[in-house]
Enzyme design. Sequence first.
Site, PDB file in Angstrom:
ATOM      1  N   ASN A 109       0.844  -1.193   0.000  1.00 31.70           N
ATOM      2  CA  ASN A 109       0.000   0.000   0.000  1.00 31.70           C
ATOM      3  C   ASN A 109       0.879   1.242   0.000  1.00 31.70           C
ATOM      4  O   ASN A 109       1.988   1.236   0.531  1.00 31.70           O
ATOM      5  CB  ASN A 109      -0.884   0.007   1.255  1.00 31.70           C
ATOM      6  CG  ASN A 109      -1.751   1.246   1.344  1.00 31.70           C
ATOM      7  OD1 ASN A 109      -2.497   1.562   0.425  1.00 31.70           O
ATOM      8  ND2 ASN A 109      -1.638   1.972   2.440  1.00 31.70           N
ATOM      9  N   HIS A 111       0.843   4.994   1.497  1.00 33.65           N
ATOM     10  CA  HIS A 111       0.106   5.784   2.493  1.00 33.65           C
ATOM     11  C   HIS A 111       0.666   7.197   2.482  1.00 33.65           C
ATOM     12  O   HIS A 111       1.902   7.376   2.522  1.00 33.65           O
ATOM     13  CB  HIS A 111       0.237   5.157   3.875  1.00 33.65           C
ATOM     14  CG  HIS A 111      -0.459   5.940   4.943  1.00 33.65           C
ATOM     15  ND1 HIS A 111      -1.828   5.918   5.112  1.00 33.65           N
ATOM     16  CD2 HIS A 111       0.024   6.799   5.881  1.00 33.65           C
ATOM     17  CE1 HIS A 111      -2.155   6.731   6.102  1.00 33.65           C
ATOM     18  NE2 HIS A 111      -1.047   7.264   6.595  1.00 33.65           N
ATOM     19  N   SER A 138       4.664   6.777   2.364  1.00 31.99           N
ATOM     20  CA  SER A 138       5.283   5.517   2.786  1.00 31.99           C
ATOM     21  C   SER A 138       4.669   4.366   1.988  1.00 31.99           C
ATOM     22  O   SER A 138       3.434   4.248   1.936  1.00 31.99           O
ATOM     23  CB  SER A 138       5.016   5.259   4.275  1.00 31.99           C
ATOM     24  OG  SER A 138       5.485   6.325   5.079  1.00 31.99           O
ATOM     25  N   ASP A 147      -2.350   0.424   8.380  1.00 36.62           N
ATOM     26  CA  ASP A 147      -1.177   1.271   8.094  1.00 36.62           C
ATOM     27  C   ASP A 147      -0.013   0.986   9.039  1.00 36.62           C
ATOM     28  O   ASP A 147       0.805   1.870   9.304  1.00 36.62           O
ATOM     29  CB  ASP A 147      -1.567   2.754   8.177  1.00 36.62           C
ATOM     30  CG  ASP A 147      -2.668   3.093   7.203  1.00 36.62           C
ATOM     31  OD1 ASP A 147      -3.451   4.011   7.503  1.00 36.62           O
ATOM     32  OD2 ASP A 147      -2.760   2.424   6.164  1.00 36.62           O
TER      33      ASP A 147
HETATM   34  N1  LIG Z   1      -6.310  -4.206   7.093  1.00 32.68           N
HETATM   35  C1  LIG Z   1      -5.827  -3.183   6.364  1.00 32.68           C
HETATM   36  N2  LIG Z   1      -6.604  -2.627   5.412  1.00 32.68           N
HETATM   37  C2  LIG Z   1      -6.120  -1.577   4.689  1.00 32.68           C
HETATM   38  C3  LIG Z   1      -4.836  -1.059   4.940  1.00 32.68           C
HETATM   39  C4  LIG Z   1      -4.032  -1.687   5.944  1.00 32.68           C
HETATM   40  O1  LIG Z   1      -2.862  -1.284   6.187  1.00 32.68           O
HETATM   41  N3  LIG Z   1      -4.555  -2.746   6.620  1.00 32.68           N
HETATM   42  N4  LIG Z   1      -4.387   0.079   4.238  1.00 32.68           N
HETATM   43  C5  LIG Z   1      -5.490   0.882   3.716  1.00 32.68           C
HETATM   44  C6  LIG Z   1      -5.159   2.123   2.943  1.00 32.68           C
HETATM   45  N5  LIG Z   1      -5.456   3.295   3.806  1.00 32.68           N
HETATM   46  C7  LIG Z   1      -4.420   4.147   4.039  1.00 32.68           C
HETATM   47  O2  LIG Z   1      -3.326   4.055   3.447  1.00 32.68           O
HETATM   48  C8  LIG Z   1      -6.749   3.520   4.358  1.00 32.68           C
HETATM   49  C9  LIG Z   1      -7.883   3.338   3.570  1.00 32.68           C
HETATM   50  C10 LIG Z   1      -9.156   3.536   4.124  1.00 32.68           C
HETATM   51  C11 LIG Z   1      -9.296   3.934   5.456  1.00 32.68           C
HETATM   52  C12 LIG Z   1     -10.665   4.102   6.031  1.00 32.68           C
HETATM   53  O3  LIG Z   1     -10.825   4.615   7.147  1.00 32.68           O
HETATM   54  N6  LIG Z   1     -11.678   3.667   5.286  1.00 32.68           N
HETATM   55  C13 LIG Z   1     -13.094   3.720   5.770  1.00 32.68           C
HETATM   56  C14 LIG Z   1     -13.972   4.333   4.686  1.00 32.68           C
HETATM   57  C15 LIG Z   1     -13.388   5.690   4.291  1.00 32.68           C
HETATM   58  C16 LIG Z   1     -14.065   6.217   3.022  1.00 32.68           C
HETATM   59  O4  LIG Z   1     -14.922   5.506   2.454  1.00 32.68           O
HETATM   60  O5  LIG Z   1     -13.697   7.344   2.625  1.00 32.68           O
HETATM   61  C17 LIG Z   1     -13.598   2.300   6.058  1.00 32.68           C
HETATM   62  O6  LIG Z   1     -13.132   1.352   5.357  1.00 32.68           O
HETATM   63  O7  LIG Z   1     -14.476   2.194   6.924  1.00 32.68           O
HETATM   64  C18 LIG Z   1      -8.165   4.133   6.237  1.00 32.68           C
HETATM   65  C19 LIG Z   1      -6.895   3.946   5.694  1.00 32.68           C
HETATM   66  C20 LIG Z   1      -6.397   0.019   2.872  1.00 32.68           C
HETATM   67  N7  LIG Z   1      -6.901  -1.014   3.715  1.00 32.68           N
HETATM   68  N1  LIG Z   2      -5.145   6.024   3.352  1.00 31.18           N
HETATM   69  C1  LIG Z   2      -5.192   5.721   1.956  1.00 31.18           C
HETATM   70  C2  LIG Z   2      -4.869   6.960   1.172  1.00 31.18           C
HETATM   71  O1  LIG Z   2      -5.208   8.066   1.554  1.00 31.18           O
HETATM   72  N2  LIG Z   2      -4.193   6.748   0.049  1.00 31.18           N
HETATM   73  C3  LIG Z   2      -3.822   7.834  -0.801  1.00 31.18           C
HETATM   74  O2  LIG Z   2      -4.832   8.053  -1.779  1.00 31.18           O
HETATM   75  C4  LIG Z   2      -4.201   8.712  -2.889  1.00 31.18           C
HETATM   76  C5  LIG Z   2      -4.717   8.058  -4.152  1.00 31.18           C
HETATM   77  O3  LIG Z   2      -4.344   8.847  -5.253  1.00 31.18           O
HETATM   78  P1  LIG Z   2      -4.496   8.210  -6.723  1.00 31.18           P
HETATM   79  O4  LIG Z   2      -5.896   7.645  -6.804  1.00 31.18           O
HETATM   80  O5  LIG Z   2      -4.288   9.405  -7.621  1.00 31.18           O
HETATM   81  O6  LIG Z   2      -3.442   7.173  -6.870  1.00 31.18           O
HETATM   82  C6  LIG Z   2      -2.681   8.522  -2.739  1.00 31.18           C
HETATM   83  O7  LIG Z   2      -2.067   9.754  -2.395  1.00 31.18           O
HETATM   84  C7  LIG Z   2      -2.570   7.541  -1.592  1.00 31.18           C
HETATM   85  O8  LIG Z   2      -1.430   7.776  -0.761  1.00 31.18           O
END
Ligand SMILES: Nc1nc2c(c(=O)[nH]1)N[C@@H](CN(C=O)c1ccc(C(=O)N[C@@H](CCC(=O)O)C(=O)O)cc1)CN2
Ligand SMILES: NCC(=O)N[C@@H]1O[C@H](COP(=O)([O-])[O-])[C@@H](O)[C@H]1O
Length: 214
Positions: A109, A111, A138, A147
């Site tokens: 992923n 982040h 990251s 994360d």
């Molecule tokens: N088990 C894991 N799942 C995910 C990870 C991880 O490390 N472990 N990384 C995320 C990506 N991410 C940040 O990089 C991230 C994506 C989504 C959310 C979040 O709070 N999602 C909510 C809905 C938010 C929305 O719809 O806008 C949810 O799922 O309830 C936090 C961090 C991907 N998955």
């Molecule tokens: N926590 C998850 C998160 O915020 N991810 C972020 O969403 C963007 C997607 O951009 P993209 O659709 O243009 O690749 C990226 O900046 C990524 O780091």
Amino acid sequence: MSECCRVLVLISGNGSNLQAIIDGCDDNVNAEVVGVISNKADAYGLVRAHHSEIDTSCVIARKDESRQQYDLRLQTVIERYQPDLIVLAGFMRILSDEFVSQYLGKMINTHPSLLPKYAGLHTHQRAIDAKDTEHGASVHFVIPELDAGPVILQAKVPVYDEDTVETLSSRVHEQEHAIYPLVVKWFSLKRLIMHDNCAFLDGEKIGLHGYAPD
Ligand SMILES: Nc1nc2c(c(=O)[nH]1)N[C@@H](CN(C=O)c1ccc(C(=O)N[C@@H](CCC(=O)O)C(=O)O)cc1)CN2
Ligand SMILES: NCC(=O)N[C@@H]1O[C@H](COP(=O)([O-])[O-])[C@@H](O)[C@H]1O
């Protein structure tokens, strides 16, 4: 040349990181984006995939569906692509423990923060609110804890007083587009692995803040 690394990209939106990975899978990289899966039907990343003649699927959450039920449907679609590497590129769903545990070491992923700072959402606003002077991105292996997976590579950007979420996120995006394809390349060359919840590059354990060349 060894078997081509089958890369499956999961998105929810614009797909600029998807585009960087597609562009990075050129003839010199033993990897191919074999599919794109989105949880949003209107994700522009689906258009990017079509332009590159890459197969796409949508797995849209249903009302009253549990996280586990969604993930089971997602897993069924994922298995059709038989990926060697699953790349989360702005995929905005937290994945269940059971789901992630099946893909340990083959799911990464990007982040938008310098982990372990600012896990979760709204990282750019949090960095601005905290008056941080640096921020960044990251790339990490995905584990069940959000994360918190072992960091593979980070990129830093400065934060300016006049920054907005838009200006800062744009600066972070530029760095993501540079580091994410490199991590995919490392994995495709079997140089990058996860073992005992640690990341290793060429057999060397990667530190807490990602790979740092001497
Ligand atoms: N088990 C894991 N799942 C995910 C990870 C991880 O490390 N472990 N990384 C995320 C990506 N991410 C940040 O990089 C991230 C994506 C989504 C959310 C979040 O709070 N999602 C909510 C809905 C938010 C929305 O719809 O806008 C949810 O799922 O309830 C936090 C961090 C991907 N998955
Ligand atoms: N926590 C998850 C998160 O915020 N991810 C972020 O969403 C963007 C997607 O951009 P993209 O659709 O243009 O690749 C990226 O900046 C990524 O780091």
